[in-house]
Scaffold this motif. Structure first.
Motif, PDB file in Angstrom:
ATOM      1  N   GLU A  45       1.128  -0.862   0.201  1.00 27.26           N
ATOM      2  CA  GLU A  45       0.520  -0.269  -0.189  1.00 27.26           C
ATOM      3  C   GLU A  45       0.860   1.276   0.214  1.00 27.26           C
ATOM      4  N   LEU A  46       0.324   2.259  -0.755  1.00 31.09           N
ATOM      5  CA  LEU A  46       1.553   3.824  -1.071  1.00 31.09           C
ATOM      6  C   LEU A  46       0.578   4.464   0.054  1.00 31.09           C
ATOM      7  N   CYS A  47      -1.069   4.314  -0.188  1.00 24.09           N
ATOM      8  CA  CYS A  47      -1.989   5.830  -0.249  1.00 24.09           C
ATOM      9  C   CYS A  47      -3.319   5.050  -0.002  1.00 24.09           C
ATOM     10  N   LEU A  48      -3.654   5.817   0.743  1.00 21.96           N
ATOM     11  CA  LEU A  48      -5.240   6.219   0.555  1.00 21.96           C
ATOM     12  C   LEU A  48      -6.034   7.054  -0.019  1.00 21.96           C
ATOM     13  N   SER A  49      -6.975   6.906  -0.951  1.00 17.15           N
ATOM     14  CA  SER A  49      -7.331   8.118  -1.599  1.00 17.15           C
ATOM     15  C   SER A  49      -9.036   8.210  -2.037  1.00 17.15           C
ATOM     16  N   SER A  50      -9.120   9.721  -1.391  1.00 19.23           N
ATOM     17  CA  SER A  50     -10.409   9.799  -0.810  1.00 19.23           C
ATOM     18  C   SER A  50     -11.034   9.894  -2.092  1.00 19.23           C
ATOM     19  N   LEU A  51     -12.765   9.575  -2.765  1.00 20.55           N
ATOM     20  CA  LEU A  51     -13.045  10.107  -3.771  1.00 20.55           C
ATOM     21  C   LEU A  51     -13.107  11.719  -3.902  1.00 20.55           C
ATOM     22  N   ILE A  52     -13.310  11.969  -5.039  1.00 21.33           N
ATOM     23  CA  ILE A  52     -13.959  13.607  -4.978  1.00 21.33           C
ATOM     24  C   ILE A  52     -14.620  13.898  -6.168  1.00 21.33           C
ATOM     25  N   CYS A  53     -15.594  14.925  -6.164  1.00 20.29           N
ATOM     26  CA  CYS A  53     -16.076  15.309  -6.895  1.00 20.29           C
ATOM     27  C   CYS A  53     -15.636  17.041  -7.776  1.00 20.29           C
ATOM     28  N   VAL A  54     -15.294  16.794  -9.174  1.00 22.67           N
ATOM     29  CA  VAL A  54     -14.945  17.117  -9.887  1.00 22.67           C
ATOM     30  C   VAL A  54     -16.015  18.114 -10.990  1.00 22.67           C
ATOM     31  N   CYS A  55     -15.709  19.166 -11.291  1.00 26.36           N
ATOM     32  CA  CYS A  55     -17.332  20.059 -11.878  1.00 26.36           C
ATOM     33  C   CYS A  55     -16.530  21.291 -12.322  1.00 26.36           C
ATOM     34  N   ARG A  56     -17.198  22.047 -13.370  1.00 26.67           N
ATOM     35  CA  ARG A  56     -16.864  22.842 -13.418  1.00 26.67           C
ATOM     36  C   ARG A  56     -16.993  24.345 -12.284  1.00 26.67           C
ATOM     37  N   ILE A  57     -15.955  25.151 -12.498  1.00 23.07           N
ATOM     38  CA  ILE A  57     -16.037  27.071 -11.702  1.00 23.07           C
ATOM     39  C   ILE A  57     -16.854  26.798 -11.878  1.00 23.07           C
ATOM     40  N   GLY A  58     -17.571  27.122 -10.729  1.00 20.87           N
ATOM     41  CA  GLY A  58     -19.404  27.888 -10.905  1.00 20.87           C
ATOM     42  C   GLY A  58     -19.997  27.053 -10.661  1.00 20.87           C
ATOM     43  N   TYR A  59     -19.898  25.708 -11.022  1.00 15.63           N
ATOM     44  CA  TYR A  59     -20.761  24.489 -11.360  1.00 15.63           C
ATOM     45  C   TYR A  59     -21.528  24.473  -9.640  1.00 15.63           C
ATOM     46  N   LEU A  60     -20.954  23.783  -8.757  1.00 11.99           N
ATOM     47  CA  LEU A  60     -21.003  24.766  -7.061  1.00 11.99           C
ATOM     48  C   LEU A  60     -20.853  25.183  -6.632  1.00 11.99           C
ATOM     49  N   PRO A  61     -21.445  25.653  -5.405  1.00 15.82           N
ATOM     50  CA  PRO A  61     -20.834  26.799  -4.508  1.00 15.82           C
ATOM     51  C   PRO A  61     -19.804  26.690  -3.989  1.00 15.82           C
ATOM     52  N   SER A  62     -18.937  27.921  -4.432  1.00 10.94           N
ATOM     53  CA  SER A  62     -17.470  27.462  -4.290  1.00 10.94           C
ATOM     54  C   SER A  62     -16.770  27.565  -2.663  1.00 10.94           C
ATOM     55  N   PHE A  63     -17.761  27.779  -1.635  1.00 12.30           N
ATOM     56  CA  PHE A  63     -17.528  27.868  -0.192  1.00 12.30           C
ATOM     57  C   PHE A  63     -17.526  26.010   0.175  1.00 12.30           C
ATOM     58  N   LYS A  64     -18.034  25.562  -0.809  1.00 12.81           N
ATOM     59  CA  LYS A  64     -18.038  24.337   0.035  1.00 12.81           C
ATOM     60  C   LYS A  64     -17.582  23.542  -0.203  1.00 12.81           C
ATOM     61  N   GLU A  65     -16.727  22.637   0.861  1.00 14.28           N
ATOM     62  CA  GLU A  65     -15.300  21.507   0.613  1.00 14.28           C
ATOM     63  C   GLU A  65     -16.492  20.173   0.556  1.00 14.28           C
ATOM     64  N   THR A  66     -17.134  19.525   1.280  1.00 16.45           N
ATOM     65  CA  THR A  66     -17.439  18.881   0.851  1.00 16.45           C
ATOM     66  C   THR A  66     -18.525  18.319   0.204  1.00 16.45           C
ATOM     67  N   ILE A  67     -19.026  17.561  -0.297  1.00 17.07           N
ATOM     68  CA  ILE A  67     -20.934  17.420  -0.870  1.00 17.07           C
ATOM     69  C   ILE A  67     -21.461  16.271  -0.574  1.00 17.07           C
ATOM     70  N   SER A  68     -22.289  15.394   0.505  1.00 21.62           N
ATOM     71  CA  SER A  68     -23.007  14.670   0.183  1.00 21.62           C
ATOM     72  C   SER A  68     -24.101  13.821  -0.423  1.00 21.62           C
ATOM     73  N   LEU A  69     -24.047  12.816  -0.314  1.00 29.16           N
ATOM     74  CA  LEU A  69     -24.632  12.145  -1.169  1.00 29.16           C
ATOM     75  C   LEU A  69     -26.080  12.357  -1.783  1.00 29.16           C
ATOM     76  N   LYS A  70     -26.801  13.114  -0.943  1.00 31.40           N
ATOM     77  CA  LYS A  70     -28.044  13.193  -0.846  1.00 31.40           C
ATOM     78  C   LYS A  70     -28.384  14.746  -2.393  1.00 31.40           C
ATOM     79  N   GLU A  71     -26.915  15.033  -2.254  1.00 36.65           N
ATOM     80  CA  GLU A  71     -27.004  17.036  -2.478  1.00 36.65           C
ATOM     81  C   GLU A  71     -26.724  16.493  -3.836  1.00 36.65           C
TER      82      GLU A  71
END
Length: 307
Positions: free
Chosen positions: A161-187
């Motif tokens: 094992e080299l590392c643990l990798s998180s799953l990341i949501c990636v989108c165009r700038i402005g697609y989601l509010p920029s102040f958010k650091e995490t997003i839930s499955l519900k969202e």
């Protein structure tokens, strides 16, 4: 089957003209036709359909094209390898990955290794997740770099094992509010999502994708063949791509959010536990050192106060 037969086949397949292929091969047209005929007899299939007006590949001929090209390439490489016997021997290291984004993570390791092994020739294979282990089991690769499925071990294979990798949501700038650091499955329920082809993923990640896709309309889901194409569609504003953070392609002006409630993925190296290759051992050690430094750098950044 011989190389001349295969070269004649590829010449005809490329031009779909026996006369032109004969000129390319510096042979007579009957000689080329004879090579194709004997190849077809050996394979027990028709490779071309011929008429007075045209030549075309049969489905079998089309399928055989890649095999023929690979065989001729390997033969040419073997011939070239021994063309200068006084040179230092080439040192090959065969590495498998499931996507091209992974290869960028190994570039610094390979650069370091090439400094001490000037005749290093990496052979890089990019194939779907499950095919990787077939390559390793058959000896086509010596080590594979990928996600470990659910903490499982594989018989006769070691895992580093080299590392643990998180799953990341990636989108165009402005697609989601920029102040958010995490997003839930519900969202994500009312958002368009971009996934990678499940055949290219580890089973754990593929199952997670299907869970997210289960309640969505087909028009709200995009499937891509690689993390690079998924990130491209996200950058173009088609929706939110869900990718392992470690495998995000370098560069690109995109927004990233951590996905809450998502599993962490164990990323590392798989190789035969009883290997005796000194070069492979050095590669594993260099990769461990590189990721150790990378993990320390990420941890340091996460501890730094946000401005």
């Amino acid at each position: 089957m011989n190389i001349l037969q295969l070269r004649c086949f590829l010449a005809v397949a490329g031009s779909l003209n026996f006369a032109r292929a004969a000129r390319q091969m510096h042979l007579s047209q009957p000689a080329v036709s004879h090579q194709i005929k004997t190849l077809e007899e050996e394979l027990n299939v028709k490779l071309f359909r011929r008429s007075t007006r045209m030549v075309e590949l049969t489905p079998e001929g089309l399928a055989f094209t890649e095999d023929a090209r690979n065989i001729v390439t390997i033969a040419d490489q073997a011939k070239l390898r021994f063309s200068h016997p006084d040179d230092y021997p080439i040192q090959e290291l065969s590495i498998g990955c499931s996507n091209y984004a992974e290869l960028f993570l190994l570039s610094d390791v390979l650069h370091e290794l090439s400094a001490s092994h000037p005749n290093l020739h990496p052979r890089l294979h990019v194939v779907p997740h499950e095919q990787l282990f077939h390559l390793l089991e058959t000896g086509s690769t010596e080590v594979i770099f990928d996600i470990r499925e659910g903490g499982k071990t594989r018989e006769k294979l070691a895992f580093q094992e080299l590392c643990l990798s998180s799953l990341i949501c990636v989108c165009r700038i402005g697609y989601l509010p920029s102040f958010k650091e995490t997003i839930s499955l519900k969202e994500l329920k009312d958002k368009k999502l971009i996934f990678c082809n499940p055949l290219t993923l580890s089973p754990d990640l593929a199952r997670f994708q299907w869970q997210l896709a289960a309640e969505k309309k087909p028009a709200d889901i995009h499937f891509c063949n690689s993390p690079e194409t998924a990130a491209l569609l996200a950058h173009a504003g088609f929706g939110i791509a869900i990718l392992p953070e470690l495998f995000l392609p370098p560069g690109g002006s995109i927004q990233m959010f951590r996905l809450a409630e998502a599993p962490s993925l164990s990323v590392g190296l798989f190789y035969h536990s009883n290997f005796e290759n000194a070069l492979l051992k050095e590669f594993i050690q260099s990769t461990r050192r590189y990721f150790s430094n990378l993990n320390a750098s990420v941890s340091e950044k996460s501890r730094s106060p946000r401005k």
